[in-house]
Design a protein around this motif. Structure first.
Motif, short mmCIF file in Angstrom:
data_model
loop_
_atom_site.label_atom_id
_atom_site.label_comp_id
_atom_site.label_asym_id
_atom_site.label_seq_id
_atom_site.Cartn_x
_atom_site.Cartn_y
_atom_site.Cartn_z
N GLY A 63 -10.75 -70.90 -36.79
CA GLY A 63 -10.33 -70.33 -35.79
C GLY A 63 -8.88 -71.40 -35.14
O GLY A 63 -8.84 -72.02 -34.56
N GLY A 64 -8.67 -70.92 -33.88
CA GLY A 64 -8.14 -71.40 -32.83
C GLY A 64 -8.15 -72.50 -31.68
O GLY A 64 -9.45 -72.42 -31.89
N GLY A 65 -7.23 -72.63 -30.88
CA GLY A 65 -7.62 -73.65 -29.83
C GLY A 65 -8.55 -72.55 -28.74
O GLY A 65 -8.89 -73.06 -27.33
N ASN A 66 -9.16 -71.49 -28.81
CA ASN A 66 -9.70 -70.14 -28.00
C ASN A 66 -11.46 -71.00 -27.70
O ASN A 66 -12.57 -71.15 -29.04
N GLY A 67 -11.60 -71.04 -26.71
CA GLY A 67 -13.13 -71.63 -26.11
C GLY A 67 -13.43 -73.01 -26.44
O GLY A 67 -12.59 -74.04 -27.13
N ALA A 68 -14.81 -73.77 -25.82
CA ALA A 68 -14.91 -74.96 -26.45
C ALA A 68 -14.95 -74.96 -27.67
O ALA A 68 -16.08 -74.42 -28.22
N VAL A 69 -14.90 -76.50 -28.69
CA VAL A 69 -15.30 -76.32 -29.93
C VAL A 69 -17.14 -76.50 -30.39
O VAL A 69 -17.14 -77.99 -30.06
N LEU A 70 -17.06 -76.76 -30.81
CA LEU A 70 -18.71 -76.50 -31.20
C LEU A 70 -18.70 -77.56 -32.78
O LEU A 70 -18.01 -76.64 -33.74
N HIS A 71 -19.56 -78.19 -33.14
CA HIS A 71 -19.52 -78.87 -34.41
C HIS A 71 -20.90 -78.32 -34.59
O HIS A 71 -22.16 -78.85 -33.96
N LEU A 72 -21.07 -77.75 -35.57
CA LEU A 72 -22.48 -77.76 -36.72
C LEU A 72 -22.50 -78.02 -37.95
O LEU A 72 -21.39 -78.12 -38.97
N LYS A 73 -23.79 -77.29 -38.42
CA LYS A 73 -23.96 -77.36 -39.90
C LYS A 73 -24.58 -76.35 -40.17
O LYS A 73 -25.23 -75.96 -39.65
N VAL A 74 -24.31 -76.39 -41.46
CA VAL A 74 -24.70 -75.44 -42.10
C VAL A 74 -25.24 -75.49 -43.50
O VAL A 74 -24.35 -76.11 -44.47
#
Length: 108
Positions: free
Chosen positions: A19-30
């Protein structure tokens, strides 16, 4: 902003950024259940769950996959509306998403 500790457990050094810079960045583990593998994905909270699912599948299965054969789970429950945003689905910074096959396959 640094990533939560949980997203650094059992993952490689590479991070998939979506994604781009829209919204807060979430750091996820998949995590992929059958492969016993995990990757880290950084994505805006407004991105749909399906985009994270597709990016993870491309990392786990570079030779090809059928996206409808897989489901995404959060805290043990399947996310039924993959078209909704991560935030609307209850995904928070540091969450672990489980990617599993829709139907179990027999071991041969």
């Amino acid at each position: 902003m640094t990533a939560p500790f949980v997203t650094e457990l059992r993952v490689g050094p590479d991070v998939v950024v979506l994604g781009g810079g829209n919204g807060a960045v979430l750091h996820l583990k998949v995590q992929q259940a059958e492969l016993w593998e995990a990757i880290r994905i950084d994505a805006p909270d407004l991105l749909p769950v399906s985009a994270v699912k597709l990016a993870a599948l491309q990392e786990f299965y570079p030779s090809g996959f059928i996206a409808d054969d897989f489901i995404v789970k959060l805290r043990g429950y399947e996310i039924l509306r993959e078209g909704e945003s991560l935030a609307a689905s209850g995904v928070k910074d540091g969450s672990t998403l489980l990617l599993a096959r829709r139907r179990r396959r027999p071991v041969r």
